[in-house]
Design a protein around this motif. Structure first.
Motif, mmCIF file in Angstrom:
data_model
loop_
_atom_site.group_PDB
_atom_site.id
_atom_site.type_symbol
_atom_site.label_atom_id
_atom_site.label_comp_id
_atom_site.label_asym_id
_atom_site.label_seq_id
_atom_site.Cartn_x
_atom_site.Cartn_y
_atom_site.Cartn_z
ATOM 1 N N ASP A 1 -42.101 34.703 -68.382
ATOM 2 C CA ASP A 1 -41.410 33.797 -69.188
ATOM 3 C C ASP A 1 -41.385 32.436 -68.606
ATOM 4 N N HIS B 1 -47.398 38.237 -74.053
ATOM 5 C CA HIS B 1 -46.151 38.408 -74.285
ATOM 6 C C HIS B 1 -45.700 37.910 -75.464
ATOM 7 N N HIS C 1 -41.654 40.036 -75.749
ATOM 8 C CA HIS C 1 -40.491 39.218 -75.104
ATOM 9 C C HIS C 1 -39.199 39.840 -75.459
HETATM 10 ZN ZN LIG Z 1 -39.923 37.873 -71.761
#
Ligand SMILES: [Zn+2]
Length: 482
Positions: free
Chosen positions: A215, A323, A361
């Motif tokens: 992230d 992701h 995510h």
């Molecule tokens: Zn994430």
């Protein structure tokens, strides 16, 4: 889309135990021929993977299902099928079964949770003409848990539109930390050995899979001016790290061709070192789109520093994956675009992999729309399915399995690799809030031991950005070494 499920139905006595569109008459299966019912053919594959035996399923009316061995006589009969396992919106009963009292080994030395049954007869397994009879719908349970039937048209969602653990049957009945399908299949394995003593059942070895959602690969490297200033001031004032005021601009300036070694979130080499010391392979999942500017990443996969990172991961023998960004769980087309973008960047960097997988995510998931996104994206596996708020066995298993769309009633060319624990689920005050000490370690350790007890896989998500303190790193290493 045909409505296969009646949300308002309670387990009706005449409810069909199989999705519509599937022939409901008695299907006679000749040995060696896969069942013509998609659900049964899929269950045969699950059994084949688990036991390594040519097992065939044959339905006998709505109430009974035969399990046969293609090369040996006799059968195992399931004579109490639970129609509710095939319907969304049904509140199933729950009880427990004491395996050891009936001469069976319980993999965890605990009574087995038995969703779908209000009570179970004793004995549960009995000899009958031509074989053995099991008075519990182990295969219905397997289908229900693995295809996540209870999540179809779920009415309760959390603030990220996720089906919460607290709404799940496992959460409500207290068996989320049990690999309930694996436990029951272990019992079925013992019944199979009783019925066909010559059969050699496949043995499975425990594995551990560390994985990392990227992230935030860098604390300062990709942030724009205002955000960078905010992050640095926060670090300096709130986190009492005044050096951030110097390190921040320097890292920002130097993050051109690679991530800076002083960047506190650049823990990638450390993660790979730890995995390699344990003989493990790490998977790193990259965000390749922005469907919510506030929740998605601040990097682009084409940035030279990100390309360098992916190359390095690949060169060291670890895995690169996707992701999918915040809103893609309901947007199959965008999910496919992001997968394409990752594959393009990887191709340009000479990164070739036998398979490509990913994790959503925020662990966002909508059954079965997200599955369809993965299929459209041509990805080989997904490893999202765990609950953010609590670790454990959302799918009732810690084994990989072929995905099944419970609405269309069809198998998909996709594997599900259940996630067992995300670090935040255990540590964060938003969730279990156990911190980074002994209590957290014990919880990870217990889940890992349960995966080991059934010969499955402990899939662990630990973000690269959650290793900035020595307590976090120490806990991570302990969990891997345990
Ligand atoms: Zn994430």
């Amino acid at each position: 889309m045909t409505a296969l499920y009646d949300r308002n139905s309670q387990a009706r006595p005449n409810a069909s135990p199989i999705p519509s569109g599937v022939p409901q008459k008695l299907s006679v299966v000749s040995p060696g021929v896969t069942s013509s019912e998609p659900v049964l053919a899929w269950l045969e594959q699950v059994l084949q993977e688990r036991f390594g035996l040519p097992l065939l399923l044959e339905r006998d009316g709505p109430e009974r299902l035969y399990l046969r061995h293609a090369e040996a006589p006799g059968h195992i009969l399931f004579d109490r099928l639970q129609p509710g396992f095939y319907l969304a919106g049904v509140d199933l009963p729950h009880c427990q079964w004491e395996a050891t009292e009936e001469g069976f080994d319980a993999p965890l030395d605990l009574p087995l949770p038995a969703p779908g049954a209000a009570s179970l007869p004793r004995p549960l397994v009995e000899p009958a003409a031509g074989g053995l009879t099991i008075h519990y719908d182990i295969l219905g349970l397997t289908y229900w848990m693995l295809s996540r039937v209870e999540e179809v048209d779920a009415q309760v969602l959390d603030r990220h539109c996720r089906f919460p653990a607290s709404a799940s049957h496992a959460g409500r009945h207290g068996y989320l930390e049990r690999p309930v399908v694996d436990e029951w299949l272990a019992v079925l394995g013992q019944v199979i050995r009783r019925q066909w003593p010559q059969a050699q059942l496949r043995q499975h070895e425990f594995t551990l899979r560390p994985s990392h959602d990227v992230d935030r690969p860098s604390r300062y490297g990709f942030a724009r001016d205002v955000k960078l200033a905010r992050v640095m001031l926060g670090d300096a004032l709130l986190h009492r790290r005044p050096q951030a005021l110097l390190v921040g601009p320097w890292v920002r300036l130097c993050t051109r061709r690679r991530l800076h070694p002083l960047d506190p979130l650049n823990t990638f080499d450390w993660l790979m070192d730890v995995s390699e010391r344990h003989g493990l392979t790490s998977a790193f999942y990259f965000i390749c789109g922005r469907t919510d500017p506030r929740k998605d990443a601040d990097y682009e996969p084409e940035h030279p520093a990100m390309r360098h990172l992916m190359r390095r991961i690949h060169e060291r023998g670890h895995e690169v994956g996707l992701h999918p960004s915040y809103h893609t769980f309901r947007n199959p087309k965008e999910l496919a675009n992001e997968a394409e973008r990752l594959r393009r960047v990887c191709a340009e960097e000479g990164i070739e992999q036998a398979q490509w997988g990913g994790r959503m995510h925020y662990l966002r998931w909508q059954m079965p729309l997200t599955l369809q996104g993965y299929e459209q994206a041509g990805l080989d596996y997904d490893t999202t399915l765990s609950y953010a708020e609590a670790p454990g066995f959302r799918c009732g298993t810690c084994f990989d399995y072929p995905a099944f769309d419970p609405v269309k009633g069809e198998p998909l060319a996709l594997r599900i690799r259940p996630l067992i624990a995300m670090e935040a689920s255990v540590i964060s005050p938003l969730y279990l809030g156990l911190g980074t000490g002994e209590e957290a370690f014990k919880r990870f350790s217990m889940l890992k031991a349960r995966c080991r007890a059934v010969g499955g896989t402990f899939t662990l998500l630990w973000h690269n950005s959650e290793l900035t303190t020595s307590a976090q790193r120490e806990l991570y290493e302990r969990v891997l070494s345990d």
